[in-house]
Structures are given as C-alpha cells and as structure tokens.
Motif scaffolding. Structure first.
Motif, PDB file in Angstrom:
ATOM      1  N   VAL A 207       0.712  -1.371   0.089  1.00 39.73           N
ATOM      2  CA  VAL A 207      -0.040  -0.029  -0.071  1.00 39.73           C
ATOM      3  C   VAL A 207       0.958   1.156  -0.070  1.00 39.73           C
ATOM      4  CG1 VAL A 207      -1.706   1.236   1.297  1.00 39.73           C
ATOM      5  CG2 VAL A 207      -2.063  -1.022   1.080  1.00 39.73           C
ATOM      6  N   LEU A 208       1.972   1.093   0.662  1.00 38.36           N
ATOM      7  CA  LEU A 208       2.785   2.297   0.971  1.00 38.36           C
ATOM      8  C   LEU A 208       3.749   2.658  -0.479  1.00 38.36           C
ATOM      9  CD1 LEU A 208       3.648   2.018   4.672  1.00 38.36           C
ATOM     10  CD2 LEU A 208       1.825   3.380   3.477  1.00 38.36           C
ATOM     11  N   SER A 209       4.193   1.567  -0.880  1.00 35.32           N
ATOM     12  CA  SER A 209       4.894   1.538  -2.176  1.00 35.32           C
ATOM     13  C   SER A 209       4.836   2.529  -3.291  1.00 35.32           C
ATOM     14  CB  SER A 209       5.056   0.186  -2.883  1.00 35.32           C
ATOM     15  OG  SER A 209       3.728  -0.058  -3.304  1.00 35.32           O
ATOM     16  N   PRO A 210       3.568   3.040  -3.479  1.00 35.51           N
ATOM     17  CA  PRO A 210       3.321   3.966  -4.411  1.00 35.51           C
ATOM     18  C   PRO A 210       4.101   5.384  -4.018  1.00 35.51           C
ATOM     19  CG  PRO A 210       1.408   2.828  -4.166  1.00 35.51           C
ATOM     20  CD  PRO A 210       2.239   2.382  -3.100  1.00 35.51           C
ATOM     21  N   ILE A 211       4.052   5.703  -2.618  1.00 37.61           N
ATOM     22  CA  ILE A 211       4.763   6.862  -2.102  1.00 37.61           C
ATOM     23  C   ILE A 211       6.047   7.157  -2.802  1.00 37.61           C
ATOM     24  CG2 ILE A 211       6.056   8.100  -0.042  1.00 37.61           C
ATOM     25  CD1 ILE A 211       3.492   6.554   1.434  1.00 37.61           C
ATOM     26  N   ALA A 212       6.885   5.928  -3.185  1.00 43.34           N
ATOM     27  CA  ALA A 212       8.161   6.003  -3.778  1.00 43.34           C
ATOM     28  C   ALA A 212       8.040   6.860  -5.095  1.00 43.34           C
ATOM     29  CB  ALA A 212       8.738   4.902  -4.145  1.00 43.34           C
ATOM     30  N   ILE A 213       6.877   6.795  -5.696  1.00 42.76           N
ATOM     31  CA  ILE A 213       6.685   7.234  -7.056  1.00 42.76           C
ATOM     32  C   ILE A 213       6.263   8.859  -6.755  1.00 42.76           C
ATOM     33  CG2 ILE A 213       5.218   7.398  -9.236  1.00 42.76           C
ATOM     34  CD1 ILE A 213       4.986   4.470  -9.090  1.00 42.76           C
ATOM     35  N   PHE A 214       5.441   8.983  -5.847  1.00 46.14           N
ATOM     36  CA  PHE A 214       5.138  10.597  -5.536  1.00 46.14           C
ATOM     37  C   PHE A 214       6.087  11.273  -5.196  1.00 46.14           C
ATOM     38  CE2 PHE A 214       1.045   8.153  -3.854  1.00 46.14           C
ATOM     39  CZ  PHE A 214       0.322   8.129  -5.144  1.00 46.14           C
ATOM     40  N   VAL A 215       6.974  10.814  -4.267  1.00 47.77           N
ATOM     41  CA  VAL A 215       8.059  11.596  -3.916  1.00 47.77           C
ATOM     42  C   VAL A 215       9.085  11.804  -5.118  1.00 47.77           C
ATOM     43  CG1 VAL A 215      10.221  11.350  -2.575  1.00 47.77           C
ATOM     44  CG2 VAL A 215       7.969  10.560  -1.540  1.00 47.77           C
ATOM     45  N   SER A 216       9.183  10.859  -5.902  1.00 46.90           N
ATOM     46  CA  SER A 216      10.450  11.066  -6.886  1.00 46.90           C
ATOM     47  C   SER A 216       9.623  12.037  -8.027  1.00 46.90           C
ATOM     48  CB  SER A 216      10.640   9.586  -7.767  1.00 46.90           C
ATOM     49  OG  SER A 216       9.394   9.174  -8.262  1.00 46.90           O
ATOM     50  N   SER A 217       8.492  11.890  -8.184  1.00 50.11           N
ATOM     51  CA  SER A 217       7.820  12.870  -9.131  1.00 50.11           C
ATOM     52  C   SER A 217       7.758  14.235  -8.680  1.00 50.11           C
ATOM     53  CB  SER A 217       6.468  12.181  -9.489  1.00 50.11           C
ATOM     54  OG  SER A 217       5.786  12.560  -8.291  1.00 50.11           O
ATOM     55  N   ALA A 218       7.946  14.467  -7.392  1.00 46.04           N
ATOM     56  CA  ALA A 218       8.009  15.836  -6.752  1.00 46.04           C
ATOM     57  C   ALA A 218       9.339  16.478  -7.219  1.00 46.04           C
ATOM     58  CB  ALA A 218       7.892  15.783  -5.193  1.00 46.04           C
ATOM     59  N   PHE A 219      10.280  15.541  -7.650  1.00 42.44           N
ATOM     60  CA  PHE A 219      11.739  16.352  -8.091  1.00 42.44           C
ATOM     61  C   PHE A 219      11.507  16.576  -9.332  1.00 42.44           C
ATOM     62  CE2 PHE A 219      13.048  14.043  -3.998  1.00 42.44           C
ATOM     63  CZ  PHE A 219      13.563  15.131  -3.562  1.00 42.44           C
ATOM     64  N   GLY A 220      10.449  15.917  -9.990  1.00 43.05           N
ATOM     65  CA  GLY A 220      10.497  16.199 -11.679  1.00 43.05           C
ATOM     66  C   GLY A 220      10.157  14.753 -12.226  1.00 43.05           C
ATOM     67  N   ASP A 221       9.449  15.165 -13.334  1.00 44.02           N
ATOM     68  CA  ASP A 221       9.089  13.761 -14.325  1.00 44.02           C
ATOM     69  C   ASP A 221      10.244  12.884 -14.618  1.00 44.02           C
ATOM     70  OD1 ASP A 221       6.530  14.411 -13.948  1.00 44.02           O
ATOM     71  OD2 ASP A 221       6.102  15.051 -16.016  1.00 44.02           O
ATOM     72  N   GLU A 222      11.474  13.404 -14.884  1.00 44.45           N
ATOM     73  CA  GLU A 222      12.433  12.610 -15.289  1.00 44.45           C
ATOM     74  C   GLU A 222      12.847  11.741 -14.149  1.00 44.45           C
ATOM     75  OE1 GLU A 222      12.387  15.708 -14.935  1.00 44.45           O
ATOM     76  OE2 GLU A 222      14.476  16.589 -14.122  1.00 44.45           O
ATOM     77  N   TYR A 223      12.392  12.012 -12.958  1.00 46.17           N
ATOM     78  CA  TYR A 223      13.005  11.055 -11.660  1.00 46.17           C
ATOM     79  C   TYR A 223      11.961   9.971 -11.422  1.00 46.17           C
ATOM     80  CZ  TYR A 223      16.307  14.564 -10.788  1.00 46.17           C
ATOM     81  OH  TYR A 223      17.294  15.584 -10.797  1.00 46.17           O
ATOM     82  N   ILE A 224      10.825   9.743 -12.198  1.00 45.31           N
ATOM     83  CA  ILE A 224       9.846   8.842 -11.975  1.00 45.31           C
ATOM     84  C   ILE A 224      10.397   7.379 -11.990  1.00 45.31           C
ATOM     85  CG2 ILE A 224       7.566   7.795 -12.848  1.00 45.31           C
ATOM     86  CD1 ILE A 224       6.539  10.505 -13.051  1.00 45.31           C
ATOM     87  N   SER A 225      11.395   7.056 -12.957  1.00 41.76           N
ATOM     88  CA  SER A 225      11.672   5.905 -13.115  1.00 41.76           C
ATOM     89  C   SER A 225      12.425   5.439 -11.940  1.00 41.76           C
ATOM     90  CB  SER A 225      12.616   5.645 -14.287  1.00 41.76           C
ATOM     91  OG  SER A 225      13.623   6.824 -14.386  1.00 41.76           O
ATOM     92  N   TYR A 226      13.072   6.208 -11.222  1.00 40.83           N
ATOM     93  CA  TYR A 226      13.802   5.755 -10.067  1.00 40.83           C
ATOM     94  C   TYR A 226      12.613   5.386  -9.072  1.00 40.83           C
ATOM     95  CZ  TYR A 226      17.546   8.567 -12.078  1.00 40.83           C
ATOM     96  OH  TYR A 226      18.297   9.244 -13.167  1.00 40.83           O
ATOM     97  N   GLY A 227      11.729   6.240  -8.930  1.00 48.98           N
ATOM     98  CA  GLY A 227      10.455   6.002  -7.965  1.00 48.98           C
ATOM     99  C   GLY A 227       9.842   4.602  -8.201  1.00 48.98           C
ATOM    100  N   VAL A 228       9.827   4.101  -9.519  1.00 46.24           N
ATOM    101  CA  VAL A 228       9.124   3.036  -9.968  1.00 46.24           C
ATOM    102  C   VAL A 228      10.349   1.927  -9.524  1.00 46.24           C
ATOM    103  CG1 VAL A 228       8.750   1.246 -11.701  1.00 46.24           C
ATOM    104  CG2 VAL A 228       8.073   3.888 -11.896  1.00 46.24           C
ATOM    105  N   ALA A 229      11.416   2.213  -9.682  1.00 48.34           N
ATOM    106  CA  ALA A 229      12.429   1.008  -9.263  1.00 48.34           C
ATOM    107  C   ALA A 229      12.423   1.033  -7.888  1.00 48.34           C
ATOM    108  CB  ALA A 229      13.816   1.651  -9.667  1.00 48.34           C
TER     109      ALA A 229
END
Lengths: 331, 108
Positions: A207-229
């Motif tokens: 449930v909490l794992s998507p937080i990684a995506i939200f956090v990374s997208s806050a830094f910018g769209d190009e960081y989303i893939s790190y969030g996904v990882a």
C-alpha cells in the motif's frame, strides 16, 4: 475434551467399525469424560486433566487381542496410507521452509532485476551515462542485470523443486499418529501470530510503495523511473514475505489437511483444474496465433500485444465465473 | 507405581472384588481400585475393558444397561455365582503364591 475425543477416534480409527466397537468406544468415552470432569473439578487445568486421562488410557492392542481382532486388523484395519513419523514430519517442515526461502529469494531476485532494468534505462534517459553509452544502449544494458538475476532465480526454483521431490509421495495421501497431529496443531497456532504479522507488513508495504513514485515525481518527471525502481524493490520485499510465510502456513495446512489442502477442496480443485486447464490449452495457442498473424500479415505489432493482457483478464473472469456456478450447483 | 506385568494375573481378582458388594460400572470400578490401593495402582482403561470382555466370556460377570440422567446409557457389571467361585479360587491361589514368594524375600 475435544482432544480426548480426537485421541479416542484415532485409537479406534484402524479398528473395524462394528456395533460392538461403537459401543465399546462409547463406553470408554463415557469413563474418560467422567474422569476428565472429576479432575477438572479437583482444580486441575485443562491440559493436566487431558494429559492424565490420556496417559491412563492404556494400550489399544491389549483390547484388540482380547477381542480377537488381531487378524482383522492386519488385513483390512490399517489403511494403506503411509504413516508419517516425527522424523518425516520434521524433515518435511524443514524442507518446505527452506524451499520457501529459496523461492522467496528467487522471486525477489527477479523483481530486483526488473527494478534495475528500469533504474538503468532511467539513468540512460536522463543522460547520466550519455558520454559513455547512448540511451538505447542503456536500455539494453538494463537487460543484463535482469538476465543475470533471472538465471540464479530459475536455478533456485529448480533446486527447491528437486529438494521437495523426496516428499512427493505425500500428495497421494498419508496419515499421522494422533500425538503428532496435536503437536503440529500446536505449532500451527503458535505460528498464526507470525503469519498475521507478516501479512500485515506485506500489505502495508504494498500500500505504501506508491509513495516512492509520488516522492520521486515531486523532484521532476524525469525522476519517476527511480521511484518505480524503489517501488519494485519494496514490492519485492513484500512478495518475499508473502511467499516465505505463506509457504510455512501451507506446510501446516498440508500436514493437517485443512484449508486449501482439505479433502473436499482437493477434489474441487482437481475438477476445476481439469476444465479450466482444458480451456486454457485451447485459448492460449489461439491467442498466440492471432498475435502472430496480426503482426506478420497485418503488421500491427505496435498494438497487437494487447491480446495477451486482454485474454489474461478475460480468462481470469471465465475461471472465476465458472467456479462460482460450480459452487452454486454444489450448494 | 506397580508395574503392570507383576499385577497382570490379579486384575480380574481386583475387579471381581469390587463387584462383591453389588453392581458397578467402568469408571466407578477403576476409581475404587485406585482409592483402595492408595493411588499405588491405577488400572488403565484398556486393561479394565479387556478384563471385562474376558470375565464376561468366561461367565464370571454379566452386564446390563442402566439409563443415567441426561439420557446417557451405561454398562453395569455384576458378579455371577461362577464368578464368585472363581474369586475364591483366586484368593486361595494368592495365599499360596504369597507364602511361596515371601520365602524368597528378605530385607538386606
């Protein structure tokens, strides 16, 4: 009191089911019951009372020989199912635990590989390695750790499978002596809390794992893939928990023939597997044909892959609807 | 605790003794044996019931049902004249056995 009834049932389990036997059993149960309630009345605890009653039961063979049942018992009484002893059960539990650990690691490795693939291609897209490798090369390089991890993962699956080969005979049925069954039940209930905890932790992680995506997208769209990882790695941990602890739970259920391993469930499952398996054997090759034809003949490669997830979903719907109707019929 | 091997030949005698004063049922008999032996001998359930079977087969006891409260049925046993004769014979046998064995027992 249930323990005493269970014990007595087990003692009489291998004896012929005649009226005389039923009466004798009833009589013994009556005595044991009276003794049990008297002991409880004297202030003994449940366990003490049950322990005393069972320890004073004696040896069923004594009755068997007095009743002249010796021969009958040898011929038809004892079932043909292999009787497991403590050593076999301990071995099975340990082996299952180990194989669960291996499979858990295997699944974890594959997910780690997927996470690395996304991470590396993300690095490529962002041009971090731009001076050394091109973007396309990076997404190819990403495949290397995935494949490198896939190898050991599959090795783990195969290895754990061969380790369990030894216990294959249990699939065709087995029986447990009563004290051992009670012991396994005890271990199962001791494990229940651990299992629940692992389940809660696993679900929370998912449930909490998507937080990684939200956090990374806050830094910018190009960081989303790190969030996904990161998400994949968190999910990998959760999946490991599910696999490892779920497997231990399954071990107890298998030994005690409860839950998914109860006899009726097994029957149901066999029937389900047969029908659903037959449909699957037709559907999937057909879908593959559609995929290949639409690709080679109509050159629809960019969209035709959709037939696979679509079929997967429809097939899932089919099998659950089928099971629902099946259950309705049975009820 | 007495080993069951030593006492085996006299389980039947003990049960018959318990029935001398009148009918009784399984648990009552085993409870009284335990009490009378001052907890030194506890007759196992299976020992008791194989003795019942044996004694009944030999005609030393017979059984009948009595309905208890709450509709439970219980088997009661009572001693027969043959059983009484057998009991007397066993008592004599024990006297002799005891005399003989005692000759080989001394305190060291």
């Amino acid at each position: 009191m249930d323990t005493i009834i269970g014990y007595l049932n087990n003692m009489f389990g291998s004896l012929p089911k005649t009226e005389q036997m039923a009466m004798l059993k009833q009589e013994l149960l009556g005595n044991m019951e009276e003794k049990y309630y008297e002991l409880k009345h004297e202030g003994k605890s449940e366990n003490e009372a049950v322990g005393i009653v069972i320890s004073e039961f004696g040896n069923i063979d004594e009755l068997v020989s007095e009743l002249g049942l010796g021969e009958v018992r040898k011929e038809e009484g004892l079932s043909m199912l292999p009787m497991l002893d403590e050593l076999a059960v301990e071995g099975f539990i340990a082996a299952k635990k180990r194989s669960g650990l291996l499979v858990g690691w295997g699944v974890g490795l594959i997910m780690l590989g997927a996470a690395l693939l996304i991470l590396i291609s993300g690095l490529g897209e962002n041009g971090f390695m731009g001076n050394v490798f091109s973007e396309d090369a990076m997404s190819m390089i990403g495949l290397i750790p995935l494949l490198l991890l896939l190898g050991p993962a599959i090795a783990l699956f195969i290895y754990s499978g061969t380790k369990m080969e030894k216990y294959k005979y249990m699939e065709s049925g087995f029986s447990l002596p009563y004290p051992l069954e009670a012991y396994i039940e005890q271990r199962q209930s001791a494990f229940a809390a651990t299992y629940t905890l692992s389940l809660i932790m696993g679900v929370c992680l998912c449930v909490l794992s998507p937080i990684a995506i939200f956090v990374s997208s806050a830094f910018g769209d190009e960081y989303i893939s790190y969030g996904v990882a990161v998400l994949l790695i968190i999910v990998a941990v959760a999946v490991f928990l599910f696999v490892y602890y779920g497997n231990i739970r399954g071990t107890y259920q298998r030994l005690l023939k409860t839950g998914d391993f109860s006899e009726e469930k097994q029957e149901e499952k066999k029937e389900e597997d047969r029908i659903v398996g037959a449909v699957a054997a037709i559907i999937w090759p057909l879908v593959t044909c559609v995929f290949l034809v639409s690709g080679f003949v109509f050159d629809q490669w960019e969209i035709n892959w959709i037939v696979f997830p679509l079929t997967g979903i429809l097939f899932g719907v089919f099998s659950s609807v089928y099971n629902m109707f099946k259950k309705k019929d049975a009820a | 605790m007495i080993s069951s091997d030593v006492i085996r030949g006299y389980n039947d005698t003990m049960i018959l003794y318990m029935l001398l004063d009148g009918e009784s049922y399984g648990y009552e008999i085993s409870k009284n044996i335990r009490k009378l032996s001052e907890e030194k001998y506890i007759m196992k359930e299976t020992t008791l019931y194989s003795a019942f079977t044996r004694l009944e087969k030999n005609g030393y006891i017979d059984s009948f049902y009595l309905d208890e409260t709450f509709g439970k049925r219980r088997t009661y046993y009572r001693i027969t004249p043959q059983g009484l004769a057998y009991y007397r014979a066993k008592c004599e046998e024990w006297q002799i056995t005891q005399e003989v064995i005692n000759k080989f027992i001394k305190e060291l």
